[in-house]
Design an enzyme around this catalytic site. Structure first.
Site, PDB file in Angstrom:
ATOM      1  N   LYS A 227       0.829  -1.204   0.000  1.00 56.49           N
ATOM      2  CA  LYS A 227       0.000   0.000   0.000  1.00 56.49           C
ATOM      3  C   LYS A 227       0.865   1.257   0.000  1.00 56.49           C
ATOM      4  O   LYS A 227       0.659   2.175  -0.806  1.00 56.49           O
ATOM      5  CB  LYS A 227      -0.920   0.014   1.216  1.00 56.49           C
ATOM      6  N   CYS A 285      -2.626  11.110   0.247  1.00 54.14           N
ATOM      7  CA  CYS A 285      -1.959   9.815   0.030  1.00 54.14           C
ATOM      8  C   CYS A 285      -0.479   9.996  -0.282  1.00 54.14           C
ATOM      9  O   CYS A 285       0.388   9.579   0.473  1.00 54.14           O
ATOM     10  CB  CYS A 285      -2.642   9.085  -1.128  1.00 54.14           C
TER      11      CYS A 285
END
Ligand code: SAJ
Length: 471
Positions: A227, A285
């Site tokens: 991730k 992110c």
């Protein structure tokens, strides 16, 4: 068969699921689970009474368009398959519990994540943990968090043993606002347990919600690294484009021609993924996941890492290049206005959100540019019809009218590529500025240099070494 595998087998199929954190990850994920025929009941948990009441009324508390989500919430609530709670006691009844709470930064400046909400959620789960349950972390976390911090908290608060009495896994979300349900159904799902039994139980949990997507089993740390890496690598690709754009400006050539050339490489194993340069990289992110990855390797393997002596991580360097771009926009602004200081200069900023055609302003590069220009004493107006009043930065007023924003401007700064800016003509914009030779600084490659130059504008653009006429 391990003791844990025996416990899972004795429980049979997963019938009840709990979701901690009713946000843009937890809500769609919980609804999809509730819609799985074998599931008897899904409980959502949140600290917000507004979210609890809204969801239990079958309504969607999330803002923005999410195709299919409103109907799905109404369906599963009407069927009695989903219920939202403020208390965690009913967790002892579920077979699996997923934790999807945010891991924000305490202070974006020091890039240290605030694991407070996550630790508190994990502790609340631990208090109601029963043998044979599976705990899954969905939040983006520093590699090592699942197998170290989460395991410790759950064992301490439950008195049970991870990997023997209960399962523990990480299954990172890969959802984009605006396509939450589609992403959850169609993206492959990395599923990483602290042991094989946990991984398999997590595969059993996630498989039924996948349509095009498949589960990709791995271990918990591999899932955490996957991730954080997928965003770190994207940030690196953007930095590569930004650095090349700076080179092309210095060499007096057009970056976009070079990009077209490089991108033309096609075929087996020789293509190049060339992204786009710009006024900076914002969002929730890419601005943080690199630092999660860096902390992970420091935590899990500090004495085992073999790396060129004294050299920085290219991933951190990429972050620095991307964070440099708002500064470069200031340099281009000064160059266009032939000044060493922006004191007293009237600047019209086009775009406050970090991403075109969205209202999301988290870690926006526009703020970095604004603060640098403000510091020099510039007079600044900001336009963005997507973002509402931005209370987080005192004194920042977001204009909704373009003419008001441009009125009297010495320079117009394009920071976000909102579609509406692509239809502005040099003629009408010049009239709005009431300026004979205004400057335009294009940070998102949406301005046609020749059209503006032919209309008496001063032009500077990221990557446009061929048109920047740098003095
Ligand atoms: N940006 C560039 N050049 C590019 C692409 C983006 O400068 O070529 C800038 C954007 O202007 C923005 C920032 O980078 O300021 C981030 O843009 P983004 O397109 O990566 O959007 P995000 O931050 O919403 O990234 C999310 C991520 N999704 C998840 O974490 C689940 C990312 O992994 C996805 O690749 C991305 O969405 C996506 O593709 O939509």
């Amino acid at each position: 068969m391990t003791k844990l595998a025996e416990l899972f087998k004795a429980r049979g199929p997963i019938r009840k699921v709990g979701f901690i954190g009713m946000g843009y990850v937890g809500i769609p994920a919980a609804m999809l689970q509730a819609d799985v025929p074998e599931r008897e009941k899904v409980y959502g948990f949140d600290i917000s009474p507004y979210k609890i009441n809204t969801l239990n009324a079958g309504e969607n508390p999330l803002k923005g368009e999410e195709p299919g989500l409103d109907d799905l919430i109404k369906k599963v609530v009407t069927e009695g398959k989903f219920e939202c709670r403020g208390e965690y006691d009913v967790i002892s009844e579920v077979d699996a519990v997923c934790i999807a709470v945010q891991t924000p930064f305490k202070d974006p400046k020091d890039l240290i994540p605030d694991f407070g909400p996550l630790k508190s959620a994990i502790g609340s789960v631990g208090k109601h943990l029963k043998p044979g349950m599976l705990v899954v972390l969905e939040s983006t976390i520093t590699p090592g968090t699942t197998s170290i911090m989460a395991r410790e908290i759950l064992e301490e608060t439950s008195g049970l043993k991870a990997g023997e009495d209960f399962g523990l896994a990480h299954a990172p979300e890969r959802v984009m606002v605006g396509r939450l349900l589609q992403n959850l159904r169609e993206h492959d799902r990395c599923v990483g347990g602290i042991d094989e039994a946990s991984t398999q139980r997590a595969v059993e949990l996630y498989s039924p919600i996948l349509t095009k997507g498949t589960t990709i089993p791995m271990n918990a740390t591999e899932a955490e690294v996957t991730k954080t890496t997928e965003n770190t690598i994207r940030d690196l690709q953007i930095a590569a484009a930004n650095q090349l754009a700076l080179y092309c400006e210095a060499m007096g050539i057009n970056f976009y021609n070079v990009r077209t050339g490089v991108d033309s490489l096609k075929g087996e194993g020789i293509t190049r993924a060339m992204l786009w340069p710009g006024a900076g990289v914002g969002g929730h992110c890419l601005t943080k996941d690199t630092y999660h990855l860096e902390r992970g390797v420091q935590m899990l393997g500090p004495d085992k890492l073999d790396y060129p002596e004294g050299e920085s991580s290219i991933y951190v360097l990429a972050r620095h290049v991307n964070d440099f771009m708002p500064k470069h926009m200031i340099t281009l602004t000064k160059n266009a206005l032939h000044c060493d200081s922006l004191k007293g200069k009237k600047l019209a900023l086009l775009g406050w959100s970090f991403l075109a055609n969205t209202d999301d302003a988290r870690n926006t590069p526009s703020e970095a540019y604004y603060l640098l220009a403000k510091e020099e004493g510039a007079e600044i107006r900001i336009h963005d019809t997507w973002v509402h009043d931005y209370a987080e930065l005192e004194g920042v007023v977001i204009e909704k009218d373009i003419a008001t924003t441009l009125d009297g401007a010495d320079a117009v700064i394009v920071l976000t590529a909102h579609n509406e800016y692509k239809f502005l003509t040099p003629e009408e914009m010049k009239v709005m500025t009431k300026n004979v030779h205004p400057a335009v600084i294009d940070g998102r490659n949406i301005i046609n240099p020749d059209a503006f130059l032919d209309n008496g504008w001063i032009y500077r653009g990221i990557g446009r070494g061929d048109k920047n006429n740098l003095s």
